[in-house]
Design an enzyme around this catalytic site. Structure first.
Site, PDB file in Angstrom:
ATOM      1  N   GLU A  74     -27.213  60.560  62.040  1.00 62.92           N
ATOM      2  CA  GLU A  74     -28.453  61.003  62.839  1.00 62.92           C
ATOM      3  C   GLU A  74     -29.733  60.079  62.457  1.00 62.92           C
ATOM      4  O   GLU A  74     -30.646  59.859  63.234  1.00 62.92           O
ATOM      5  CB  GLU A  74     -28.782  62.453  62.227  1.00 62.92           C
ATOM      6  CG  GLU A  74     -27.823  63.618  62.437  1.00 62.92           C
ATOM      7  CD  GLU A  74     -26.763  63.652  61.363  1.00 62.92           C
ATOM      8  OE1 GLU A  74     -26.129  64.699  61.175  1.00 62.92           O
ATOM      9  OE2 GLU A  74     -26.536  62.593  60.720  1.00 62.92           O
ATOM     10  N   PRO A 274     -15.198  51.711  52.805  1.00 60.25           N
ATOM     11  CA  PRO A 274     -15.093  53.318  52.671  1.00 60.25           C
ATOM     12  C   PRO A 274     -16.520  53.902  53.013  1.00 60.25           C
ATOM     13  O   PRO A 274     -17.480  52.917  52.874  1.00 60.25           O
ATOM     14  CB  PRO A 274     -14.795  53.144  51.262  1.00 60.25           C
ATOM     15  CG  PRO A 274     -15.319  51.884  50.543  1.00 60.25           C
ATOM     16  CD  PRO A 274     -14.917  50.990  51.866  1.00 60.25           C
ATOM     17  N   ARG A 275     -16.424  55.140  53.723  1.00 60.19           N
ATOM     18  CA  ARG A 275     -17.932  55.478  53.641  1.00 60.19           C
ATOM     19  C   ARG A 275     -18.801  55.719  52.457  1.00 60.19           C
ATOM     20  O   ARG A 275     -19.953  55.368  52.563  1.00 60.19           O
ATOM     21  CB  ARG A 275     -17.611  56.838  54.396  1.00 60.19           C
ATOM     22  CG  ARG A 275     -18.821  57.773  54.914  1.00 60.19           C
ATOM     23  CD  ARG A 275     -19.195  57.074  56.050  1.00 60.19           C
ATOM     24  NE  ARG A 275     -20.261  57.808  56.864  1.00 60.19           N
ATOM     25  CZ  ARG A 275     -20.988  57.637  57.990  1.00 60.19           C
ATOM     26  NH1 ARG A 275     -20.559  56.374  58.410  1.00 60.19           N
ATOM     27  NH2 ARG A 275     -21.616  58.274  58.421  1.00 60.19           N
ATOM     28  N   GLU A 315     -23.424  46.077  56.407  1.00 63.12           N
ATOM     29  CA  GLU A 315     -22.542  44.849  56.669  1.00 63.12           C
ATOM     30  C   GLU A 315     -21.704  45.340  57.836  1.00 63.12           C
ATOM     31  O   GLU A 315     -20.691  44.576  58.304  1.00 63.12           O
ATOM     32  CB  GLU A 315     -21.915  44.445  55.674  1.00 63.12           C
ATOM     33  CG  GLU A 315     -22.502  43.507  54.833  1.00 63.12           C
ATOM     34  CD  GLU A 315     -22.095  42.647  53.892  1.00 63.12           C
ATOM     35  OE1 GLU A 315     -22.283  41.506  53.631  1.00 63.12           O
ATOM     36  OE2 GLU A 315     -21.122  43.057  53.193  1.00 63.12           O
ATOM     37  N   ASN A 340     -18.719  57.270  64.188  1.00 59.72           N
ATOM     38  CA  ASN A 340     -19.519  56.533  65.496  1.00 59.72           C
ATOM     39  C   ASN A 340     -18.264  55.634  65.957  1.00 59.72           C
ATOM     40  O   ASN A 340     -18.111  54.552  65.516  1.00 59.72           O
ATOM     41  CB  ASN A 340     -20.768  55.862  65.039  1.00 59.72           C
ATOM     42  CG  ASN A 340     -21.654  55.316  66.195  1.00 59.72           C
ATOM     43  OD1 ASN A 340     -21.246  55.320  67.278  1.00 59.72           O
ATOM     44  ND2 ASN A 340     -22.687  55.034  65.786  1.00 59.72           N
ATOM     45  N   LEU A 342     -19.408  54.064  68.854  1.00 58.74           N
ATOM     46  CA  LEU A 342     -20.138  53.274  69.837  1.00 58.74           C
ATOM     47  C   LEU A 342     -20.507  51.860  69.470  1.00 58.74           C
ATOM     48  O   LEU A 342     -20.632  50.917  70.187  1.00 58.74           O
ATOM     49  CB  LEU A 342     -21.483  53.952  70.179  1.00 58.74           C
ATOM     50  CG  LEU A 342     -21.386  55.534  70.153  1.00 58.74           C
ATOM     51  CD1 LEU A 342     -22.802  56.273  70.795  1.00 58.74           C
ATOM     52  CD2 LEU A 342     -20.304  55.518  71.870  1.00 58.74           C
ATOM     53  N   GLU A 343     -20.483  51.764  68.111  1.00 52.13           N
ATOM     54  CA  GLU A 343     -20.760  50.477  67.538  1.00 52.13           C
ATOM     55  C   GLU A 343     -19.792  49.154  67.517  1.00 52.13           C
ATOM     56  O   GLU A 343     -20.058  48.306  68.146  1.00 52.13           O
ATOM     57  CB  GLU A 343     -21.058  50.363  66.063  1.00 52.13           C
ATOM     58  CG  GLU A 343     -22.356  51.293  65.473  1.00 52.13           C
ATOM     59  CD  GLU A 343     -22.610  51.319  64.023  1.00 52.13           C
ATOM     60  OE1 GLU A 343     -21.561  51.333  63.360  1.00 52.13           O
ATOM     61  OE2 GLU A 343     -23.636  51.363  63.468  1.00 52.13           O
TER      62      GLU A 343
END
Length: 429
Positions: A74, A274-275, A315, A340, A342-343
């Site tokens: 968001e 990793p997130r 990065e 996401n 979309l990137e």
């Protein structure tokens, strides 16, 4: 008088009145609760005052626009609006709030000069009142489903214009608000502009009494993630072939992804991002247990191995540009909701995802209809990766279809941004 206008004398529906009373009773315990969260790494201990709306950051003179996004996705979706505000309305101050340490770290890197970041205050009456009194926003923009009653009512009472954009409600949230129709009607009636994320969301907000002005998903409309060109060139020279990117993994997904990698007959180098970067060492151990060499980018930026664990922030633009194919994680186990896609599409990177993508359902539905993404079960992940490696031309054709779909939706989102900018107050010359 619009709903919520005037702090005193407002008749609030029973559910909102109870919520306000309950949060007021709990507010004295907020400092201790925040300190406990900070000890667990869930809060920034140096910035807890912001969560109580007691920070001493100076408010700039003139009108101020406040934008709020809960977490990473968001918050990043707000950036195109922040950039347009700074370029088209430089006389207007911009305050961005978020609620997680990861989003704060990324916004510190990505916000344009002049924009201010603060942690959003706890939604208690005193904190909300202090926050609105300090920042005096002329316009507040909330992203997706951030309906904090105390903050919204205090802002409306102070004369702030309100916008809810990329608005959506989960099945659970929709059912919850339907049990409190008067409260939903009052809160949604406070907004001067509601732009739904998609047609389904528009129907839900309308059913709850919101006046939906159109659709705009701000997850579209963003620029590609930035990149350090020199570092990109250096890494391209180090990799013998385009690496496989496994992006934004959570607990339980690293094992699935690494098992898929270990089973590949023609294994490329792997970048695993990793997130939550603090899990880097444990991922190295998981890779080594499967007979793969592994290294942490944070400790040895130039080291190469079967698996480079990208335990760094900011990065992803680098990794998507390097990768021959990307696995978008957060989708390989239930209850995360996907991340996401979309990137990758904006950077012509072929994408593969698991099936659990509820948080990005509309985007994935559009990409799948366009033939722009592969959705696979965790058990078949290795086969999906192997297919891209065997036929890179087909993979890149898929990436081209994804790029065309996202380009069209990005244009729609930028039109939505213009609707929001119309709410920004004009300064008489």
């Amino acid at each position: 008088m619009p709903p919520g206008a005037g702090r005193r004398g407002v008749i609030r529906p029973g559910a909102l009145k109870l919520y306000r009373a309950a949060t007021g009773l709990l507010e004295p315990f907020a400092p201790a609760l925040l300190e406990g969260r900070a000890r667990k790494g869930k809060e920034d201990s140096a910035r807890l005052a912001e969560r109580l709306a007691r920070a001493e950051v100076a408010r700039p003179d003139g009108p101020l626009v406040w934008l709020h996004g809960a977490s990473v996705g968001e918050s990043l979706s707000i950036l195109p609006l922040v950039e347009r505000l700074r370029s088209e309305r430089p006389e207007v101050a911009v305050l961005v709030t978020s609620g997680t340490t990861t989003s704060a770290a990324l916004l510190a890197q990505r916000l344009p000069a002049g924009a201010i970041h603060q942690y959003v205050p706890v939604d208690a009456p005193g904190a909300a009142r202090r926050f609105i009194a300090r920042w005096k926003p002329s316009l507040a923009v909330f992203v997706e489903s951030e309906l904090w009653p105390n903050l919204l009512l205090e802002a409306k009472a102070a004369g702030t214009r309100l916008a809810l954009v990329s608005a959506k409600l989960s099945d659970r949230s929709f059912a919850s608000w339907r049990r409190r129709p008067d409260a939903a009607r009052q809160l949604l009636g406070s907004f001067d502009l509601i732009l739904a994320q998609d047609a389904r969301a528009a129907e839900r907000f309308a059913a709850l009494g919101g006046v939906v002005a159109g659709e705009a998903d701000l997850k579209f409309g963003a620029a590609p993630p930035p990149v350090d060109g020199a570092e990109l060139s250096a890494l391209r020279s180090r990799f013998s072939r385009a690496p496989l990117l496994i992006a934004s993994t959570h607990l339980g997904e690293d094992e699935i992804a690494l098992d898929a990698v270990a089973a590949l007959p023609d294994r490329p180098p792997v970048i695993l991002a990793p997130r939550h970067v603090e899990r880097g060492p444990s991922i190295v151990a998981l890779a080594q247990a499967r007979g793969l060499t592994a290294t942490l980018r944070s400790r040895a930026p130039e080291a190469m191995a079967d698996v480079v664990v990208a335990d760094t922030l900011g990065e992803m633009g680098l990794w998507f540009r390097l990768a021959g194919t990307a696995v978008i994680a957060g989708s390989l186990v239930p209850n995360i909701g996907g991340h996401n896609p979309l990137e990758a599409a904006r950077l012509d990177c072929p994408a593969i995802s698991g099936p659990f993508v509820d948080n990005w359902a509309a985007a994935y539905e559009g990409l799948r209809a366009a033939g722009g993404v592969v959705l696979t079960s965790p058990d078949d992940l290795s086969g999906a990766i192997a297919a891209d490696l065997a036929d890179p031309a087909a993979a890149h054709a898929r990436a081209g279809r994804a790029r065309a779909f996202v380009d069209a939706r990005d244009a729609e989102a930028r039109a939505g941004l213009s609707r929001i900018l119309e709410l920004v107050p004009q300064i008489a010359s």
